[in-house]
Design a protein around this motif. Sequence first.
Motif, short mmCIF file in Angstrom:
data_model
loop_
_atom_site.label_atom_id
_atom_site.label_comp_id
_atom_site.label_asym_id
_atom_site.label_seq_id
_atom_site.Cartn_x
_atom_site.Cartn_y
_atom_site.Cartn_z
N ARG A 67 0.87 -1.17 0.00
CA ARG A 67 0.00 0.00 0.00
C ARG A 67 0.91 1.22 0.00
O ARG A 67 1.77 1.36 0.87
CB ARG A 67 -0.86 -0.03 1.27
CG ARG A 67 -2.13 0.81 1.18
CD ARG A 67 -3.11 0.40 2.28
NE ARG A 67 -2.55 0.57 3.60
CZ ARG A 67 -2.51 1.71 4.27
NH1 ARG A 67 -2.98 2.82 3.72
NH2 ARG A 67 -1.99 1.77 5.48
N ILE A 68 0.74 2.04 -1.03
CA ILE A 68 1.59 3.23 -1.06
C ILE A 68 0.74 4.47 -0.81
O ILE A 68 -0.44 4.53 -1.16
CB ILE A 68 2.37 3.38 -2.38
CG1 ILE A 68 1.46 3.24 -3.59
CG2 ILE A 68 3.50 2.41 -2.47
CD1 ILE A 68 2.16 3.56 -4.89
N GLU A 69 1.37 5.42 -0.17
CA GLU A 69 0.66 6.67 0.12
C GLU A 69 1.32 7.78 -0.67
O GLU A 69 2.53 7.98 -0.60
CB GLU A 69 0.78 6.96 1.61
CG GLU A 69 -0.56 7.37 2.19
CD GLU A 69 -0.48 7.40 3.69
OE1 GLU A 69 -1.12 6.54 4.32
OE2 GLU A 69 0.26 8.25 4.22
N LYS A 70 0.48 8.47 -1.47
CA LYS A 70 0.98 9.56 -2.28
C LYS A 70 0.12 10.78 -2.00
O LYS A 70 -0.88 10.68 -1.29
CB LYS A 70 0.87 9.25 -3.77
CG LYS A 70 1.44 7.95 -4.20
CD LYS A 70 1.79 8.04 -5.66
CE LYS A 70 1.00 7.11 -6.53
NZ LYS A 70 1.52 7.01 -7.88
N GLN A 71 0.47 11.89 -2.66
CA GLN A 71 -0.34 13.09 -2.45
C GLN A 71 -1.80 12.85 -2.83
O GLN A 71 -2.71 13.34 -2.20
CB GLN A 71 0.22 14.25 -3.27
CG GLN A 71 1.44 14.86 -2.63
CD GLN A 71 2.31 15.61 -3.62
OE1 GLN A 71 1.87 15.92 -4.74
NE2 GLN A 71 3.53 15.90 -3.23
N GLY A 72 -1.98 12.06 -3.89
CA GLY A 72 -3.34 11.83 -4.38
C GLY A 72 -4.13 10.82 -3.55
O GLY A 72 -5.30 10.59 -3.82
N GLY A 73 -3.52 10.19 -2.57
CA GLY A 73 -4.22 9.21 -1.74
C GLY A 73 -3.47 7.90 -1.65
O GLY A 73 -2.29 7.82 -1.99
N THR A 74 -4.18 6.87 -1.23
CA THR A 74 -3.56 5.56 -1.04
C THR A 74 -3.77 4.70 -2.28
O THR A 74 -4.86 4.70 -2.84
CB THR A 74 -4.23 4.86 0.16
OG1 THR A 74 -4.10 5.72 1.27
CG2 THR A 74 -3.57 3.55 0.49
N VAL A 75 -2.73 3.99 -2.68
CA VAL A 75 -2.86 3.11 -3.85
C VAL A 75 -2.41 1.69 -3.47
O VAL A 75 -1.26 1.48 -3.11
CB VAL A 75 -1.99 3.61 -5.03
CG1 VAL A 75 -2.25 2.77 -6.28
CG2 VAL A 75 -2.21 5.07 -5.31
N PRO A 76 -3.31 0.71 -3.56
CA PRO A 76 -2.88 -0.67 -3.36
C PRO A 76 -2.30 -1.24 -4.66
O PRO A 76 -2.86 -1.02 -5.73
CB PRO A 76 -4.16 -1.41 -2.97
CG PRO A 76 -5.28 -0.43 -3.11
CD PRO A 76 -4.76 0.83 -3.72
N LEU A 77 -1.19 -1.95 -4.52
CA LEU A 77 -0.55 -2.58 -5.68
C LEU A 77 -0.43 -4.06 -5.41
O LEU A 77 -0.23 -4.47 -4.27
CB LEU A 77 0.87 -2.02 -5.88
CG LEU A 77 1.03 -0.53 -6.18
CD1 LEU A 77 2.51 -0.19 -6.26
CD2 LEU A 77 0.33 -0.16 -7.48
N GLU A 78 -0.53 -4.85 -6.47
CA GLU A 78 -0.37 -6.30 -6.28
C GLU A 78 0.27 -6.93 -7.51
O GLU A 78 -0.08 -6.59 -8.64
CB GLU A 78 -1.73 -6.94 -6.03
CG GLU A 78 -1.61 -8.39 -5.62
CD GLU A 78 -2.96 -9.05 -5.40
OE1 GLU A 78 -3.76 -8.52 -4.60
OE2 GLU A 78 -3.20 -10.08 -6.04
N LEU A 79 1.18 -7.83 -7.26
CA LEU A 79 1.83 -8.57 -8.35
C LEU A 79 1.80 -10.05 -8.04
O LEU A 79 2.05 -10.45 -6.89
CB LEU A 79 3.31 -8.18 -8.45
CG LEU A 79 3.70 -6.84 -9.04
CD1 LEU A 79 5.22 -6.69 -8.95
CD2 LEU A 79 3.27 -6.75 -10.50
N THR A 80 1.48 -10.85 -9.04
CA THR A 80 1.50 -12.30 -8.85
C THR A 80 2.42 -12.91 -9.90
O THR A 80 2.32 -12.57 -11.09
CB THR A 80 0.09 -12.90 -9.02
OG1 THR A 80 -0.81 -12.09 -8.27
CG2 THR A 80 0.02 -14.32 -8.52
N PHE A 81 3.30 -13.77 -9.46
CA PHE A 81 4.22 -14.46 -10.38
C PHE A 81 3.91 -15.96 -10.37
O PHE A 81 3.82 -16.56 -9.30
CB PHE A 81 5.67 -14.29 -9.92
CG PHE A 81 6.18 -12.89 -10.06
CD1 PHE A 81 6.87 -12.51 -11.20
CD2 PHE A 81 5.98 -11.95 -9.07
CE1 PHE A 81 7.34 -11.22 -11.35
CE2 PHE A 81 6.45 -10.65 -9.21
CZ PHE A 81 7.13 -10.28 -10.36
#
Length: 373
Positions: free
Chosen positions: A73-87
């Motif tokens: 979960r990243i926090e930026k000026q624009g808000g929180t963004v969840p990221l996910e990667l599957t290998f």
Amino acid sequence: MILKELQLHNFRNYDDLSVKFASGVNILIGENAQGKTNLLEAVYVLALTRSHRTANDRELINWQSHEARLSGRIEKQGGTVPLELTFTAKGKKAKVNHLEQARLSQYVGQLNVILFAPEDLSIVKGAPAMRRHFMDLEFGQMSNKYLYDSGQYRSILKQRNQYLKQLQTRQQHDRVFLQVLSDQLAAYGAEIIVARATFLKKLEKWAQVVHDTVSQHKEKLTFRYVTQVQLEDNASVDDIYHQLLELYATNETKEIEQGSTQYGPQRDDLRFLINEKNVQTYGSQGQQRTTALSVKLAEIDLMKEQTGEYPILLLDDVLSELDDERQTHLLTAIQDKVQTFLTTTSLSGIAQQLIHAPTIFNIDHGTLSKEEP
Ligand SMILES: Nc1ncnc2c1ncn2[C@@H]1O[C@H](COP(=O)(O)OP(=O)(O)OP(=O)(O)O)[C@@H](O)[C@H]1O
């Protein structure tokens, strides 16, 4: 930008990890082979969808498993963004805000990282391929277009090289198809060259500011972009495209003989000069290291300028490689601005007084424990 949380599932030697990070400096301490670099690598992969250590994604998956998952979960000026990667053995899937992205180039850029490892200290004296790789990595994170263009360029270059070899062995006779490939290659190549020139100008400006301070106003650092085309200030993509086409047309026979493409950004280089002298040939080892440090620190500023956010800094065992003065410059430059992850086997040798309230994690066989202050 801040990476608030990271979850790993069957990534390298981590079975299941869920960790919350501090917004300042996170120190990862552990003996050798416990998983420090694996954790930094996980942050890097979450940002770029690929590792800095291997081109083979299969290596990222735990040996006992068939699937690795990373989420954050990243926090930026624009808000929180969840990221996910599957290998998996079949490939990788990337999600932003729980939505699968059709292209990885749409995913990259959400989380920006700068990695500084001991081998980066040799960017000045290393092979040209290292400096091209550096440009592609940094500029690709700042521009989806650059990332896309360089991906296209790589695949057309591969096709063109194969075709040149086939013409050489007379498996193919049709030079018209070669011209089609040359045209496509020149179009993407021109975009890359102009983008590199533009980004390098900006990076140079920031590196000069840093280098001026580090060298106590004694040295002026300049960059020289070395490319095979004539690159006037404000050269247009169209102009470079025509120059490349001309090079392909004039050297067609030579390229067929060699069986490979001799012109284009895959042949570029970057030179660093201190007070007009090439640092690679004339610089002391100290000046080469300072230049590398200035370039790395400049990347942070450029990334902020381009994206509006400071990137995350990953320092893989690099502090112990820097003397006190250079450590001081690095740590002062990032203080209270840049979320940092640094790995080390021991705190001795690290100028801890310059690290404001670090959060310390001990790593032992793929498990993390936070040291209470
Ligand atoms: N795919 C994988 N599955 C399981 N374990 C793995 C996998 N890839 C690497 N490892 C293990 O991870 C460990 C290496 O971890 P890492 O590279 O993070 O070490 P480190 O803590 O940074 O050590 P150093 O200080 O020596 O660099 C090794 O024990 C290696 O066997």
